[in-house]
Write a protein that holds these residues in place. Sequence first.
Motif, PDB file in Angstrom:
ATOM      1  N   GLY A 144     -20.452  42.501 -12.064  1.00 57.10           N
ATOM      2  CA  GLY A 144     -21.376  42.938 -11.026  1.00 57.10           C
ATOM      3  C   GLY A 144     -22.599  42.096 -10.790  1.00 57.10           C
ATOM      4  O   GLY A 144     -23.454  42.478  -9.988  1.00 57.10           O
ATOM      5  N   VAL A 145     -22.715  40.951 -11.443  1.00 51.78           N
ATOM      6  CA  VAL A 145     -23.859  40.074 -11.172  1.00 51.78           C
ATOM      7  C   VAL A 145     -23.728  39.459  -9.777  1.00 51.78           C
ATOM      8  O   VAL A 145     -24.713  39.313  -9.058  1.00 51.78           O
ATOM      9  N   TYR A 146     -22.496  39.079  -9.397  1.00 48.70           N
ATOM     10  CA  TYR A 146     -22.210  38.571  -8.058  1.00 48.70           C
ATOM     11  C   TYR A 146     -21.290  39.538  -7.326  1.00 48.70           C
ATOM     12  O   TYR A 146     -20.563  40.306  -7.944  1.00 48.70           O
ATOM     13  N   ARG A 147     -21.295  39.416  -6.003  1.00 45.17           N
ATOM     14  CA  ARG A 147     -20.358  40.162  -5.159  1.00 45.17           C
ATOM     15  C   ARG A 147     -19.372  39.177  -4.537  1.00 45.17           C
ATOM     16  O   ARG A 147     -19.785  38.151  -3.983  1.00 45.17           O
ATOM     17  N   ALA A 148     -18.092  39.474  -4.626  1.00 45.44           N
ATOM     18  CA  ALA A 148     -17.078  38.621  -4.020  1.00 45.44           C
ATOM     19  C   ALA A 148     -17.228  38.614  -2.504  1.00 45.44           C
ATOM     20  O   ALA A 148     -17.532  39.635  -1.889  1.00 45.44           O
ATOM     21  N   ASP A 149     -17.011  37.442  -1.892  1.00 49.81           N
ATOM     22  CA  ASP A 149     -17.019  37.356  -0.433  1.00 49.81           C
ATOM     23  C   ASP A 149     -15.762  37.998   0.144  1.00 49.81           C
ATOM     24  O   ASP A 149     -15.799  38.622   1.209  1.00 49.81           O
TER      25      ASP A 149
ATOM     26  N   PRO B 200     -24.180  45.884 -12.413  1.00 49.21           N
ATOM     27  CA  PRO B 200     -23.975  45.660 -13.844  1.00 49.21           C
ATOM     28  C   PRO B 200     -24.077  46.920 -14.702  1.00 49.21           C
ATOM     29  O   PRO B 200     -23.286  47.097 -15.630  1.00 49.21           O
ATOM     30  N   LEU B 201     -25.030  47.819 -14.392  1.00 46.03           N
ATOM     31  CA  LEU B 201     -25.160  49.037 -15.190  1.00 46.03           C
ATOM     32  C   LEU B 201     -23.933  49.927 -15.019  1.00 46.03           C
ATOM     33  O   LEU B 201     -23.429  50.504 -15.992  1.00 46.03           O
ATOM     34  N   GLU B 202     -23.437  50.009 -13.811  1.00 39.29           N
ATOM     35  CA  GLU B 202     -22.242  50.813 -13.571  1.00 39.29           C
ATOM     36  C   GLU B 202     -21.028  50.189 -14.255  1.00 39.29           C
ATOM     37  O   GLU B 202     -20.174  50.894 -14.807  1.00 39.29           O
ATOM     38  N   ALA B 203     -20.949  48.857 -14.241  1.00 36.21           N
ATOM     39  CA  ALA B 203     -19.864  48.178 -14.954  1.00 36.21           C
ATOM     40  C   ALA B 203     -19.916  48.516 -16.441  1.00 36.21           C
ATOM     41  O   ALA B 203     -18.886  48.795 -17.067  1.00 36.21           O
ATOM     42  N   ALA B 204     -21.105  48.499 -17.014  1.00 38.26           N
ATOM     43  CA  ALA B 204     -21.254  48.844 -18.433  1.00 38.26           C
ATOM     44  C   ALA B 204     -20.851  50.290 -18.681  1.00 38.26           C
ATOM     45  O   ALA B 204     -20.173  50.591 -19.671  1.00 38.26           O
ATOM     46  N   ARG B 205     -21.240  51.182 -17.787  1.00 31.53           N
ATOM     47  CA  ARG B 205     -20.894  52.590 -17.961  1.00 31.53           C
ATOM     48  C   ARG B 205     -19.380  52.819 -17.876  1.00 31.53           C
ATOM     49  O   ARG B 205     -18.841  53.704 -18.527  1.00 31.53           O
ATOM     50  N   ARG B 206     -18.722  52.003 -17.088  1.00 34.91           N
ATOM     51  CA  ARG B 206     -17.258  52.126 -16.971  1.00 34.91           C
ATOM     52  C   ARG B 206     -16.530  51.501 -18.159  1.00 34.91           C
ATOM     53  O   ARG B 206     -15.320  51.700 -18.303  1.00 34.91           O
ATOM     54  N   GLY B 207     -17.238  50.710 -18.956  1.00 33.29           N
ATOM     55  CA  GLY B 207     -16.611  50.148 -20.149  1.00 33.29           C
ATOM     56  C   GLY B 207     -16.422  48.655 -20.141  1.00 33.29           C
ATOM     57  O   GLY B 207     -15.554  48.122 -20.842  1.00 33.29           O
ATOM     58  N   ILE B 208     -17.248  47.933 -19.357  1.00 35.57           N
ATOM     59  CA  ILE B 208     -17.192  46.471 -19.342  1.00 35.57           C
ATOM     60  C   ILE B 208     -18.387  45.928 -20.119  1.00 35.57           C
ATOM     61  O   ILE B 208     -19.535  46.115 -19.717  1.00 35.57           O
ATOM     62  N   GLY B 209     -18.129  45.270 -21.236  1.00 29.58           N
ATOM     63  CA  GLY B 209     -19.175  44.626 -22.034  1.00 29.58           C
ATOM     64  C   GLY B 209     -19.237  43.148 -21.719  1.00 29.58           C
ATOM     65  O   GLY B 209     -18.251  42.543 -21.291  1.00 29.58           O
ATOM     66  N   ARG B 210     -20.395  42.517 -21.964  1.00 31.77           N
ATOM     67  CA  ARG B 210     -20.570  41.122 -21.533  1.00 31.77           C
ATOM     68  C   ARG B 210     -21.525  40.385 -22.461  1.00 31.77           C
ATOM     69  O   ARG B 210     -22.572  40.910 -22.864  1.00 31.77           O
ATOM     70  N   THR B 211     -21.164  39.162 -22.816  1.00 30.77           N
ATOM     71  CA  THR B 211     -22.119  38.234 -23.395  1.00 30.77           C
ATOM     72  C   THR B 211     -22.305  37.087 -22.409  1.00 30.77           C
ATOM     73  O   THR B 211     -21.496  36.903 -21.496  1.00 30.77           O
ATOM     74  N   PHE B 212     -23.365  36.308 -22.608  1.00 26.95           N
ATOM     75  CA  PHE B 212     -23.691  35.237 -21.672  1.00 26.95           C
ATOM     76  C   PHE B 212     -23.668  33.890 -22.379  1.00 26.95           C
ATOM     77  O   PHE B 212     -23.846  33.796 -23.599  1.00 26.95           O
ATOM     78  N   GLN B 213     -23.457  32.842 -21.579  1.00 23.46           N
ATOM     79  CA  GLN B 213     -23.374  31.485 -22.118  1.00 23.46           C
ATOM     80  C   GLN B 213     -24.641  31.147 -22.908  1.00 23.46           C
ATOM     81  O   GLN B 213     -24.577  30.572 -23.986  1.00 23.46           O
TER      82      GLN B 213
ATOM     83  N   ALA C 249     -30.188  48.000 -27.925  1.00 27.27           N
ATOM     84  CA  ALA C 249     -30.333  47.813 -26.485  1.00 27.27           C
ATOM     85  C   ALA C 249     -28.980  47.887 -25.783  1.00 27.27           C
ATOM     86  O   ALA C 249     -28.906  48.234 -24.600  1.00 27.27           O
ATOM     87  N   GLY C 250     -27.906  47.574 -26.506  1.00 28.11           N
ATOM     88  CA  GLY C 250     -26.580  47.666 -25.932  1.00 28.11           C
ATOM     89  C   GLY C 250     -26.088  49.088 -25.763  1.00 28.11           C
ATOM     90  O   GLY C 250     -25.007  49.309 -25.205  1.00 28.11           O
ATOM     91  N   LEU C 251     -26.864  50.069 -26.229  1.00 29.12           N
ATOM     92  CA  LEU C 251     -26.466  51.474 -26.148  1.00 29.12           C
ATOM     93  C   LEU C 251     -27.234  52.254 -25.093  1.00 29.12           C
ATOM     94  O   LEU C 251     -27.093  53.470 -25.007  1.00 29.12           O
ATOM     95  N   THR C 252     -28.031  51.562 -24.299  1.00 34.36           N
ATOM     96  CA  THR C 252     -28.869  52.288 -23.344  1.00 34.36           C
ATOM     97  C   THR C 252     -28.039  53.064 -22.336  1.00 34.36           C
ATOM     98  O   THR C 252     -28.468  54.106 -21.850  1.00 34.36           O
ATOM     99  N   ARG C 253     -26.818  52.602 -22.006  1.00 36.16           N
ATOM    100  CA  ARG C 253     -25.998  53.347 -21.044  1.00 36.16           C
ATOM    101  C   ARG C 253     -25.484  54.661 -21.624  1.00 36.16           C
ATOM    102  O   ARG C 253     -25.038  55.526 -20.898  1.00 36.16           O
ATOM    103  N   HIS C 254     -25.519  54.793 -22.968  1.00 36.08           N
ATOM    104  CA  HIS C 254     -25.034  56.015 -23.614  1.00 36.08           C
ATOM    105  C   HIS C 254     -26.156  57.007 -23.892  1.00 36.08           C
ATOM    106  O   HIS C 254     -25.913  58.112 -24.339  1.00 36.08           O
TER     107      HIS C 254
END
Length: 260
Positions: A57-62, A78-91, A107-112
Amino acid sequence: MSASSAGPILELRDVSLSFKGVKALNALSFAVARGEICALIGPNGAGKSSLLNIINGVYRADEGEVVFDGAPFRRIRPLEAARRGIGRTFQHNALFKRLSVIDNVLAGLTRHSRTTLVEHAFGLPRDLAESRALRARAEDIIEHLELTPHRGTVVSTLPYGVQKRVDLARALVGRPSLLLLDEPMAGMNQDEKRQMSRFVTEANAVLGATVVLIEHDIGVVMDLSHHVVVLDYGRKVGDGTPRQVRNDPDVIAAYLGTVH
């Protein structure tokens, strides 16, 4: 190493993305089976990180759509993605550098949680039972990733490889069904890569996360992955098992042939 035979947890259907008229992704389609480790490989600028940014959810597809766990979307926050169960690390680690390991993982538990990060960090929970349960979950993942000796250490003082593990712990603590890892082994030596590979394998096999990761070390990709997707200038040029991809002439021409 074996992947689940269940249906796909993630599908991309003709996904395209442009920046100022330049195509970052061009009609990209592939599926990730539930329970597998899928590696995204390709030269720098191939569109790999942009793809992860669309999925969480950081970008939107064209154009096109993403289907996660049966639900299609073109854009998800991004918050909704996390709530649905998508976790992410960054480069580049997006950690709270002045906070401790335990507070970064919390901090990774804020959605819960109904309790804010500040309240967790300073011990001022609205719900003491909830706070104890979430802290126990954070302590468990810290132990699992062998970070217990560093749990109270300020993150900025830790070696880079350990910081990458903290980033992984923060992504895993929410128990995601899909874990997106953007170059989790970048900047690591071979011993650190072997250790991180073990943690990624355990996240998949023990914690049950389907994994999509970006990785440039072909040896790591071939050892770790069930499935490899190869991108070149935003297009898919390979899609299959590690062995199939390694023997694909188009892949060799686009990418693998440049690796020694």
